[in-house]
Structures are given as structure tokens and as C-alpha cells.
Write a protein that holds these residues in place. Structure first.
Motif, PDB file in Angstrom:
ATOM      1  N   GLU A   1       0.823  -1.199   0.000  1.00  0.00           N
ATOM      2  CA  GLU A   1       0.000   0.000   0.000  1.00  0.00           C
ATOM      3  C   GLU A   1       0.863   1.258   0.000  1.00  0.00           C
ATOM      4  O   GLU A   1       0.500   2.273  -0.616  1.00  0.00           O
ATOM      5  CB  GLU A   1      -0.923   0.006   1.214  1.00  0.00           C
ATOM      6  CG  GLU A   1      -1.968  -1.094   1.211  1.00  0.00           C
ATOM      7  CD  GLU A   1      -2.906  -1.020   0.021  1.00  0.00           C
ATOM      8  OE1 GLU A   1      -3.122   0.087  -0.515  1.00  0.00           O
ATOM      9  OE2 GLU A   1      -3.421  -2.084  -0.393  1.00  0.00           O
ATOM     10  N   LEU A   2       2.010   1.210   0.668  1.00  0.00           N
ATOM     11  CA  LEU A   2       2.912   2.363   0.689  1.00  0.00           C
ATOM     12  C   LEU A   2       3.462   2.646  -0.710  1.00  0.00           C
ATOM     13  O   LEU A   2       3.583   3.802  -1.129  1.00  0.00           O
ATOM     14  CB  LEU A   2       4.045   2.129   1.682  1.00  0.00           C
ATOM     15  CG  LEU A   2       5.068   3.261   1.846  1.00  0.00           C
ATOM     16  CD1 LEU A   2       4.387   4.555   2.265  1.00  0.00           C
ATOM     17  CD2 LEU A   2       6.149   2.869   2.861  1.00  0.00           C
TER      18      LEU A   2
ATOM     19  N   GLN B   1       1.928   1.865  -3.481  1.00  0.00           N
ATOM     20  CA  GLN B   1       0.789   2.387  -4.221  1.00  0.00           C
ATOM     21  C   GLN B   1       0.589   3.866  -3.917  1.00  0.00           C
ATOM     22  O   GLN B   1       0.301   4.666  -4.811  1.00  0.00           O
ATOM     23  CB  GLN B   1      -0.473   1.604  -3.855  1.00  0.00           C
ATOM     24  CG  GLN B   1      -1.758   2.095  -4.524  1.00  0.00           C
ATOM     25  CD  GLN B   1      -1.710   1.963  -6.032  1.00  0.00           C
ATOM     26  OE1 GLN B   1      -1.240   0.952  -6.557  1.00  0.00           O
ATOM     27  NE2 GLN B   1      -2.177   2.983  -6.746  1.00  0.00           N
ATOM     28  N   TYR B   2       0.742   4.211  -2.660  1.00  0.00           N
ATOM     29  CA  TYR B   2       0.619   5.612  -2.223  1.00  0.00           C
ATOM     30  C   TYR B   2       1.654   6.488  -2.926  1.00  0.00           C
ATOM     31  O   TYR B   2       1.320   7.526  -3.503  1.00  0.00           O
ATOM     32  CB  TYR B   2       0.799   5.663  -0.708  1.00  0.00           C
ATOM     33  CG  TYR B   2       0.892   7.052  -0.106  1.00  0.00           C
ATOM     34  CD1 TYR B   2      -0.251   7.741   0.284  1.00  0.00           C
ATOM     35  CD2 TYR B   2       2.132   7.662   0.084  1.00  0.00           C
ATOM     36  CE1 TYR B   2      -0.168   9.006   0.856  1.00  0.00           C
ATOM     37  CE2 TYR B   2       2.229   8.927   0.657  1.00  0.00           C
ATOM     38  CZ  TYR B   2       1.082   9.598   1.039  1.00  0.00           C
ATOM     39  OH  TYR B   2       1.169  10.851   1.604  1.00  0.00           O
ATOM     40  N   THR B   3       2.910   6.061  -2.877  1.00  0.00           N
ATOM     41  CA  THR B   3       3.999   6.848  -3.474  1.00  0.00           C
ATOM     42  C   THR B   3       3.805   6.989  -4.976  1.00  0.00           C
ATOM     43  O   THR B   3       3.985   8.071  -5.552  1.00  0.00           O
ATOM     44  CB  THR B   3       5.353   6.185  -3.183  1.00  0.00           C
ATOM     45  OG1 THR B   3       5.494   5.997  -1.771  1.00  0.00           O
ATOM     46  CG2 THR B   3       6.493   7.035  -3.699  1.00  0.00           C
TER      47      THR B   3
ATOM     48  N   SER C   1       0.998   6.764  -6.654  1.00  0.00           N
ATOM     49  CA  SER C   1      -0.195   7.577  -6.945  1.00  0.00           C
ATOM     50  C   SER C   1       0.117   9.068  -6.869  1.00  0.00           C
ATOM     51  O   SER C   1      -0.270   9.841  -7.745  1.00  0.00           O
ATOM     52  CB  SER C   1      -1.324   7.231  -5.970  1.00  0.00           C
ATOM     53  OG  SER C   1      -1.739   5.895  -6.134  1.00  0.00           O
TER      54      SER C   1
ATOM     55  N   GLN D   1      -4.196  11.855  -6.692  1.00  0.00           N
ATOM     56  CA  GLN D   1      -4.340  12.107  -5.256  1.00  0.00           C
ATOM     57  C   GLN D   1      -5.434  11.240  -4.614  1.00  0.00           C
ATOM     58  O   GLN D   1      -5.310  10.841  -3.459  1.00  0.00           O
ATOM     59  CB  GLN D   1      -4.640  13.593  -5.010  1.00  0.00           C
ATOM     60  CG  GLN D   1      -3.428  14.495  -5.136  1.00  0.00           C
ATOM     61  CD  GLN D   1      -3.101  14.862  -6.567  1.00  0.00           C
ATOM     62  OE1 GLN D   1      -3.805  14.457  -7.481  1.00  0.00           O
ATOM     63  NE2 GLN D   1      -2.041  15.611  -6.764  1.00  0.00           N
TER      64      GLN D   1
ATOM     65  N   GLY E   1      -4.084   7.868  -3.844  1.00  0.00           N
ATOM     66  CA  GLY E   1      -3.166   7.952  -2.709  1.00  0.00           C
ATOM     67  C   GLY E   1      -3.915   7.946  -1.384  1.00  0.00           C
ATOM     68  O   GLY E   1      -3.491   7.290  -0.413  1.00  0.00           O
TER      69      GLY E   1
ATOM     70  N   ALA F   1      -5.032   4.547  -0.444  1.00  0.00           N
ATOM     71  CA  ALA F   1      -3.937   3.736   0.097  1.00  0.00           C
ATOM     72  C   ALA F   1      -3.742   4.015   1.592  1.00  0.00           C
ATOM     73  O   ALA F   1      -3.460   3.099   2.372  1.00  0.00           O
ATOM     74  CB  ALA F   1      -2.648   4.014  -0.673  1.00  0.00           C
ATOM     75  N   VAL F   2      -3.898   5.287   1.984  1.00  0.00           N
ATOM     76  CA  VAL F   2      -3.803   5.641   3.410  1.00  0.00           C
ATOM     77  C   VAL F   2      -4.866   4.893   4.204  1.00  0.00           C
ATOM     78  O   VAL F   2      -4.592   4.302   5.260  1.00  0.00           O
ATOM     79  CB  VAL F   2      -3.976   7.160   3.607  1.00  0.00           C
ATOM     80  CG1 VAL F   2      -3.990   7.504   5.099  1.00  0.00           C
ATOM     81  CG2 VAL F   2      -2.866   7.929   2.900  1.00  0.00           C
TER      82      VAL F   2
ATOM     83  N   VAL G   1       1.850   9.511   6.088  1.00  0.00           N
ATOM     84  CA  VAL G   1       1.184   9.506   4.782  1.00  0.00           C
ATOM     85  C   VAL G   1      -0.111  10.321   4.804  1.00  0.00           C
ATOM     86  O   VAL G   1      -0.615  10.715   3.745  1.00  0.00           O
ATOM     87  CB  VAL G   1       0.895   8.060   4.314  1.00  0.00           C
ATOM     88  CG1 VAL G   1       2.207   7.314   4.101  1.00  0.00           C
ATOM     89  CG2 VAL G   1       0.022   7.318   5.320  1.00  0.00           C
TER      90      VAL G   1
END
Length: 561
Positions: free
Chosen positions: A259-260, A262-264, A266, A272, A275, A278-279, A328
Motif C-alpha cells: 500500500e505504501l 501504491q501511495y507513493t 499515486s 491524489q 493515494g 492507500a492511506v 502519509v
């Protein structure tokens, strides 16, 4: 295309065609430079921005007018054009540069440094042409080495419930209103980014705002943070316990790292909304981890040492997941992120985004007593705000105006009005005959209002005079004076075009003032006098145009003895 019988929406007069000199941006002469530059920038733009830009340059650019005959705006500093102002979307992007110059005298380090500066622009899709074609062409036309946009991020539209936002009709919630709702700004940030129309139009909904707040923020993220830190504070005196991770723990860490990443990814791609999801997924993994492992049972004094050590490990890992959530979450909910970091003691390692999940909080690190992060949004509040902002009211669709129908009804009203006046002036028609013709006139006016897309005004009683004798059961006074009985319809006088133009401008100005007062929620005492001024100006305008004011208003004033 030619308009059939064009008329002004405000005063129904025929528009006058006038010539006016303007300045144009010579886009065709800059087009070769623009086409040469675009391949270095456009690939980083969102797909809708690329499509809109391509549609502009596909058939070749045209010269574009950059001045307007308006009273407000940035004045044009050029002889013979000083009475004009710049068109806002030629002028506004230049403000990006001037604002930077007001902020720092080192502004050229950003604006004349295209090799080292990445320039991001965020906007709705309707502003793409001005930032993808017009502003870059303006910069290219100077011949200087300006920093130009490298990432143009355009969204689709955000609608309101089942209609569109409309400040003039009081439909939707806007910045000043959001601030007075009592809903924290972080919740607004969260929900608007959760809905961000990145690939298609989305709709704001009060019920959905309540649902997302109470489920995703309160029950998921807020619940996870509070439970995890409460375990540390309650069972370990506020100090992070020692960790001895198992294979299952490493599997949980791997899921979090996924997920991290994916966050980065995104955020790097300007997605956004993804992202933020993902949080929430990281918080959801943490919640499920606690639910499965039940550390609150394992740490009880009557459990074996192995269980208590296992409970300590789960508690410590959960607390470290909270630390990652604080990092995040910061771009989306900075105040909430700051509160979580404060509860964790603000360790320096929470100030930057890690490449992978790690031990942010060492064993023995002391945290503060946890406090609730998210408040619940109750139904009563949501219903009140929905009603206040027009969320329960769908604006009726306006009927399309048919100019031919409007012109026909106006002619019928004029003819019927003359007929009524002649009957009254002749003095031979009975009251019943006059009333019948007046009823036809009122009906025609209602039809005209409907055809023009205006809500018809109910007709009032006309020329009724009541006696106070006998308990108020007086009779209508229909006796006419000799002068009235022999009067003829007034002859038409030549129209003073200058006076008509002056009064039309005043009517427009006063109308805008009245609408602004009504939109702002001003009291009837404040609006009433301004409406009276507007009606008086309309009467003066009608007289100046050679129109009987009584025909324009469609009703007479009531008088009482």
C-alpha cells in the motif's frame, strides 16, 4: 449565425451593433515554437489536458482577443486602449510570476530556470486552453528562457447532489459556508480529495460526506489510531514495548509496504484520490491486525509469558503502523496528522516519507495519553446543512425562450392594452365588459412571462376603493371625472435614445444590487427600498421608450379610504 429578433434579457430592447478596436495575441506566428515545445511537456499532463490542447492546435491556432470593453480588470497600458482592460485569462497567469516576485526578490531562480524547476499546475478542465496554449505562447513570444509548465493536472467537474453548484441560486456549499458548518477543515479536505473528479465528473453529497466521515475516518482510521495508542498507554505505561516479530507480522508488513508503494506511485502520478485510498487501506490493515491478534487479551497478567510477549509485539507493531499513518496522512489532513505526531512525541523520523515500513518508534519511546481524533457527524446536522445549502431542492429546468413566440405575445399585449385604454377612455363600456378585456390582458402578460422564462406575478385587485361605513362593506368607486371621461390615448413622442440607454444602464445596475442583496440573505427591510428604486427606474424606462408603465407592470396600486 444570425439571431432572430434579438432582444436584451433585462429590458427587451434590440441590441445595437457597434465596432470596437482590440488587441489580439498572434498565436499563428507563435504556433511553430509551441508545437516544438509541447512534446517535452505534454506527456506528463493528464489525459484530458492533452486531449483539450490537441483539439486547439489540430486545425491551426487563430488570433485571440486579449482585451475587453469592461470597467473592471487590469487596465491596458497602451495608447488608444487605456479605456479597456485585459481579458482575465490572458492577465491572470502573468500574476503567477508577479506574485512570486512579491514573495521574494529571488523569483528568477524559479521563473528563468526551466532545466531545474518542475512546474505543476492544477485546474479544472475548462481552464486547460489558457494554460496549455495561451500562457505558454505568451512566454514563448517574449523570446526569453522562461520556466513553463511541466505537469498540467486537470480534473473533470464536481457537481452538487443531483444538480450543479450555483452561488447565485444558493445551491451548493462554498468556502465561507464550509467554515461556519462546524465540520473541521481536515474533514472537508478528506472528502473533497476522496471525491476528486480525476477521470470523470463526481457529485458532492451531504449523506455521503456523513457516511465517509463516520465509516472511513471515525470507524476505520480514527478507531485504529485510538485503540493502538490506548493499548500502549494502558498496558505498558505509555512506553513502546519490545518487539519480536513472527512470520505473520512480516506478512502484515509486506501488505503495508504494498500500500505504501501504491501511495507513493499515486502521488508521483498526481492521482491524489488513489493515494488517499492507500492511506485508508493501511489503517484498515492495522485494524484487522489488531482484530485478529487481540493483544488486549494476550497482555493480561494471567496469560503465559509467551502470550504476553506476543501481545507486546502486536501492540508495538500497531503503534508503528500509526506512525506511518501520521506520515502519509499529512498531505491530506495536515491538522489530524499533526495531532497524531504530537501524541507520538514528534520523533524526527516522522518528518519524511520512508521507502518502506520500518520501526519508527523504538522500544521504550514514550507517547502521550491518546485523545479522540475524529468527531461523528450526526443526521440532524447533515439534514440542517443540506436544507440550508439547497441540497434538498432541485432547481427547475428553464424553458427555452422562443423569440418568435415572445414577439407575437408582445404585439398582442400592446394591441390588447390599447383596446382596454380606449374602452376606459370612451366611458361607454360597462364595468363587466372592461373587466373581461382586462382579464385577457393579464392572461397575455402571464403567457409572455412564461415564454421569457420569468415566473409570472399574480395580478392584484385593481382600482378598488372600499368605504369604512357599515363595517367595511363599501362599494367600488367607478365614477370618472369629466377630464378622464373625455381623455384620448396619449400620442407617442419621439424616443430619446440617449435617455433610454442611460435608464437601461441604471436598471441593470440596480437589478444587480437587488440580486446581490437577496443572495446574501439581507433582511426584507434592507431589500424592500432597493426593489422600490428598481421598479421606479423601470417605470421611467418604460415612459422613455413610449410604453405605458401600466402595461409594463400589469397591475395598479391598491388604494384605501
Amino acid at each position: 449565425m444570425e439571431l432572430v429578433q434579438p432582444r436584451c434579457k433585462l429590458c427587451s430592447s434590440t441590441p445595437e451593433v457597434r465596432s470596437s478596436s482590440h488587441l489580439f495575441l498572434d498565436l499563428p506566428s507563435i504556433e511553430p515554437k509551441l508545437r516544438s515545445w509541447l512534446p517535452s511537456s505534454a506527456p506528463q499532463w493528464t489525459s484530458n489536458a492533452q486531449v483539450i490542447c490537441d483539439s486547439w492546435i489540430k486545425d491551426g491556432l487563430k488570433q485571440r482577443c486579449i482585451t475587453r470593453d469592461l470597467k473592471w480588470g487590469t487596465p491596458v497600458p497602451k495608447d488608444n486602449f487605456r479605456e479597456k482592460v485585459f481579458y482575465v485569462w490572458f492577465d491572470a497567469p502573468i500574476g503567477y510570476i508577479s506574485m512570486t516576485a512579491c514573495y521574494t526578490d529571488q523569483w528568477q531562480r524559479w521563473w528563468f530556470n526551466p532545466d531545474q524547476v518542475k512546474y505543476y499546475q492544477f485546474m479544472a478542465k475548462d481552464n486547460v486552453p489558457f494554460h496549455s496554449v495561451v500562457f505558454p505562447s505568451t512566454l514563448l513570444g517574449t523570446g526569453q528562457n522562461w520556466t513553463k509548465v511541466t505537469h498540467l493536472v486537470a480534473t473533470e467537474y464536481l457537481n452538487y447532489e443531483d444538480t450543479k453548484f450555483s452561488k447565485s441560486r444558493g445551491i451548493g456549499v462554498f468556502g465561507d459556508q464550509a467554515a461556519s458548518t462546524g465540520i473541521p477543515s481536515d474533514v472537508w479536505r478528506f472528502y473533497l480529495l476522496y471525491l476528486r473528479p480525476e477521470s470523470q465528473d463526481t457529485s458532492f453529497s451531504w449523506v455521503d460526506l456523513q457516511t465517509k466521515n463516520n465509516s472511513e475516518l471515525l470507524n476505520n482510521l480514527g478507531n485504529f489510531v485510538h485503540r493502538s495508542l490506548t493499548f500502549v498507554f494502558k498496558f505498558f505505561g505509555g512506553a513502546i514495548p519490545a518487539v519480536c516479530p513472527s512470520n505473520h507480522d512480516f506478512e502484515v508488513m509486506a501488505a503495508i509496504n504494498k500500500e505504501l508503494r501504491q501511495y507513493t506511485s499515486s502521488l508521483a502520478c498526481n492521482h491524489q484520490r488513489d493515494g488517499l485510498r492507500a492511506v485508508l487501506s493501511i489503517a484498515r490493515i492495522g485494524n484487522q491486525y489488531i482484530q485478529d491478534q487481540e493483544p488486549f487479551k494476550l497482555v493480561k497478567p494471567n496469560r503465559p509469558l509467551e502470550d504476553r510477549e506476543r501481545g507486546a509485539t502486536v501492540t508495538a507493531i500497531a503503534a508503528n503502523i500509526v506512525a506511518l499513518v501520521a506520515i502519509v496522512l499529512e498531505p491530506y489532513m495536515p491538522e489530524t496528522s499533526g495531532r497524531i505526531k504530537d501524541l507520538l512525541g514528534n520523533p524526527p523520523q516522522l518528518s519524511c516519507l520512508p521507502q518502506a515500513f520500518t520501526q519508527f518508534l523504538a522500544s521504550g519511546h514514550v507517547i502521550k495519553e491518546p485523545q479522540p481524533l475524529i468527531m461523528q457527524l450526526d443526521t440532524e446536522l447533515i439534514e440542517r446543512l443540506s436544507k440550508q445549502c439547497g441540497g434538498e431542492t432541485k432547481a427547475p429546468a428553464k424553458k427555452e425562450v422562443n423569440p418568435a413566440e415572445v414577439a407575437q405575445l408582445q404585439a398582442q399585449i400592446e394591441a390588447q392594452g390599447n383596446k382596454v385604454r380606449q374602452m376606459k377612455a370612451g366611458g361607454t363600456a360597462s364595468k363587466a365588459e372592461v373587466a373581461a378585456e382586462v382579464a385577457i390582458l393579464i392572461s397575455l402578460k402571464g403567457q409572455l412571462a412564461t415564454a421569457q422564462g420569468i415566473e409570472p406575478t399574480p395580478a392584484g385587485d385593481k382600482d378598488k376603493k372600499k368605504s369604512k361605513k357599515g363595517g367595511g362593506g363599501g362599494k367600488e368607486n367607478i365614477k370618472q371625472s369629466p377630464a378622464t371621461a373625455t381623455a384620448q390615448p396619449p400620442s407617442k413622442t419621439p424616443v430619446d435614445e440617449a435617455e433610454v440607454s442611460r435608464l437601461q444602464a441604471l436598471v441593470t445596475q440596480q437589478g444587480d444590487k437587488v440580486r446581490a442583496l437577496k443572495t446574501s440573505g439581507a433582511s426584507k427591510e434592507a431589500v424592500g427600498p432597493e426593489v422600490a428604486i428598481l421598479l421606479d427606474l423601470k417605470q421611467q424606462l418604460a415612459a422613455a421608450q413610449g410604453i405605458d408603465p401600466a402595461i409594463l407592470s400589469g397591475k395598479d396600486k391598491k388604494k384605501k379610504k
